[in-house]
Write an enzyme that holds these catalytic residues in place. Structure first.
Site, mmCIF file in Angstrom:
data_model
loop_
_atom_site.group_PDB
_atom_site.id
_atom_site.type_symbol
_atom_site.label_atom_id
_atom_site.label_comp_id
_atom_site.label_asym_id
_atom_site.label_seq_id
_atom_site.Cartn_x
_atom_site.Cartn_y
_atom_site.Cartn_z
ATOM 1 N N TYR A 110 0.859 -1.196 0.000
ATOM 2 C CA TYR A 110 0.000 0.000 0.000
ATOM 3 C C TYR A 110 0.890 1.239 0.000
ATOM 4 O O TYR A 110 1.594 1.503 0.971
ATOM 5 C CB TYR A 110 -0.871 -0.039 1.250
ATOM 6 C CG TYR A 110 -1.960 1.005 1.367
ATOM 7 C CD1 TYR A 110 -1.723 2.351 1.127
ATOM 8 C CD2 TYR A 110 -3.233 0.625 1.763
ATOM 9 C CE1 TYR A 110 -2.732 3.284 1.261
ATOM 10 C CE2 TYR A 110 -4.250 1.560 1.911
ATOM 11 C CZ TYR A 110 -3.981 2.897 1.657
ATOM 12 O OH TYR A 110 -4.979 3.829 1.807
ATOM 13 N N TYR A 168 -1.797 4.473 -10.142
ATOM 14 C CA TYR A 168 -2.995 3.761 -10.602
ATOM 15 C C TYR A 168 -4.252 4.480 -10.125
ATOM 16 O O TYR A 168 -5.007 5.043 -10.904
ATOM 17 C CB TYR A 168 -2.976 2.322 -10.081
ATOM 18 C CG TYR A 168 -4.193 1.506 -10.488
ATOM 19 C CD1 TYR A 168 -4.448 1.218 -11.829
ATOM 20 C CD2 TYR A 168 -5.065 1.002 -9.526
ATOM 21 C CE1 TYR A 168 -5.564 0.469 -12.193
ATOM 22 C CE2 TYR A 168 -6.177 0.251 -9.888
ATOM 23 C CZ TYR A 168 -6.420 -0.010 -11.218
ATOM 24 O OH TYR A 168 -7.518 -0.754 -11.576
#
Ligand SMILES: [Zn+2]
Lengths: 141, 377
Positions: free
Chosen positions: B275, B323
């Site tokens: 993450y 992204y």
């Protein structure tokens, strides 16, 4: 610090029964920490129990107010209480605990803010609440 | 296995307790219960609570849990906690679980108040200093890391450069054009030493997952992706209280537990997601999970190990940096691990059979880690 403050006062803490001694201390010009009488652990933030050994047998004491600059960022985005850019720092106190703060009486630049530089506490009066801030100190003092 | 309750107690006082904040009511009940059971907080390895975050309760009491449950569904939350705890103990996720409740319902002492002004410890001890949330708090340990291990600004920028290479292979990525280290270092300063391109996007989106038993999995149309292992932990609601600014305790506990429970070694991992709300997260993840020695992840990334064709493909969707990042990005990291295990990722890693997906909560406050595989364990 007053001249580096922006239009609005900084967000101020609302003390609880367990943190009252800390904020009474800053108002009196003292940085107060807690020490466990069973295991000797010194800690922040305030709580009436030792996070190292679960003992309730803890005392409040006045710290030296000395520490060093452990790490920081220099915020470049606008904040209603600050004229930027300004540093937000983690200070490691001589007694061991770390705390968040601002560094005053110092240019807010990477060149002026040198990691591990010696610091000492100073208090910014905000009426009922005094906020602990840190400023550079001579290392021999 | 049968699970038993071995400690039970209430707060020392009941009724009107204006001298205690809500978090201290949890702690008072917890200390009395620990005493009832003859235990110390150090003996507890699982924490469940509602009303307060389990992060607050664990840090306040000095617990480093390997299992947490913050399920919060109203007054019956604690029944759920007991049920989850029993399952967790049977599964080996925890040996000794503490379930706490405390509520300053009448006096309202120390309730609420997140970022600025208020009675919570976060509001009192971090709120006054001009925090802007994640951009200034998640990032605050990086200068210490740089001094300790010699990481350069260029190496930090390289994380964003490599992830943009992956994003370039993904038609759904928000940003796909290649970038250089100079592009990163010349982008707008957000919170020194972090530039715009080292901070995650802010986008909208969503995702979901469905799980079932391995036995039933063959009846579904897509290739099953098996959960091989998992882990979780919490450390502190205040980044300034991390035991070590250059390392996440929650990463170490959650990641270690995930790898142990999956019975895998580092060499078994074909694909990895960390993450990445900010560019240093993959560095922390690689080191805290032992994929790199302390201080060696920046060089590992700089040398191309995590880029397309590298030994350990990482954040292959482009990550939160390129992204997408809606705020709670963990779901997207999981989705990419699933795609890689199904063999359907836009930037598919050839032959990948094991994927490790490491998530973060808050600002190093919490972590969850899932190991997935495409073969039955
Ligand atoms: Zn102690």
């Amino acid at each position: 610090m007053a001249d580096s403050l922006g239009k609005r006062p900084r967000p101020l803490p609302r003390p609880t029964p367990e943190t009252r001694h800390f904020w009474d201390g800053t108002k009196a010009g003292e940085l107060r920490l807690q020490r466990c009488n069973d295991c000797g652990h010194v800690y922040l933030p305030p709580r009436p129990l030792c996070p190292a050994c679960s003992s309730r047998n803890v005392d409040v004491f006045t710290a030296s107010g000395k520490g060093k600059l452990l790490s920081y960022v220099i915020n470049h985005r606008p904040h209603p209480s600050f004229d930027g850019p300004y540093a937000i720092a983690v200070v490691e106190l001589d007694e061991g605990p770390t705390m968040l703060s601002n560094i005053v009486d110092c240019d807010q630049t990477p060149d002026a803010l040198v990691l591990d530089m010696p610091l000492e506490v100073t208090f910014e009066d905000n009426g009922d609440i005094a906020i602990p801030l840190f400023r550079p100190r001579e290392s021999q003092s | 296995m049968t699970v038993a309750i071995v400690g039970a107690a209430e707060t020392t006082e009941l009724g009107k307790i204006p001298g205690m904040s809500q978090i201290q009511l949890h702690a008072d009940a917890a200390l009395n219960t620990l005493a009832d059971a003859g235990l110390k907080a150090k003996d507890i390895d699982g924490v469940a609570t509602a009303g307060e975050s389990p992060v607050n309760v664990a840090h306040y009491l000095g617990i480093a849990p390997r299992w947490v449950d913050g399920s919060s569904v109203g007054g019956c939350s604690f029944m759920l906690h007991v049920r989850h705890a029993a399952a967790a103990i049977e599964a080996g996720y925890a040996d000794t679980v503490l379930v706490t409740h405390g509520e300053s319902g009448r006096s309202g002492v120390g309730r609420g108040g997140g970022g600025g002004g208020g009675g919570s410890l976060l509001a009192q001890f971090e709120g006054p200093y001009g925090s802007m949330g994640p951009t200034t708090m998640f990032t605050i340990g990086v200068l210490r890391y740089m001094k300790q291990y010699g990481m350069t600004h260029e190496q930090l920028a390289m994380v964003a450069v490599v992830q943009r290479e992956w994003a370039g292979m993904n038609p759904r990525a928000s940003y796909r054009d290649p970038i250089t280290v100079d592009d990163v270092l010349n982008s707008r300063m957000i919170a020194y030493p972090f530039h715009l391109l080292e901070c995650c996007l802010v986008t909208d989106g969503g995702g979901a997952l469905i799980l079932t038993s391995a036995e039933r999995a063959a009846d579904f149309p897509n290739k099953p992706v098996y959960i091989l292992g998992s882990g979780e932990s919490v450390e502190t609601p205040m980044v300034s209280q991390m035991k070590d600014l250059t390392s996440s305790q929650a990463f170490r506990i959650a990641g270690g537990e995930a790898m142990r429970s999956a019975r895998i070694n580092h060499g078994d991992v074909d694909h990895m997601m960390v993450y990445d709300a900010f560019a240093h997260l993959p560095i922390w993840g690689l080191e805290d999970l032992g994929f790199c020695a302390r201080g060696e992840a920046p060089g590992f990334i700089e040398d191309g190990n995590t880029r397309p064709g590298g030994a350990l493909p990482l954040n292959t969707n482009g990550g939160g940096l390129s992204y997408m990042h809606s705020g709670m990005y963990g779901m997207y990291a999981l989705q990419e691990s699933v795609r890689q295990m199904r063999g359907t990722a836009p930037a598919q890693v050839p032959g990948a059979a094991v994927s490790l997906c490491l998530g973060v909560g808050g600002m190093f406050a919490a972590s969850g880690c899932i190991v997935m595989g495409n073969e039955l364990p």
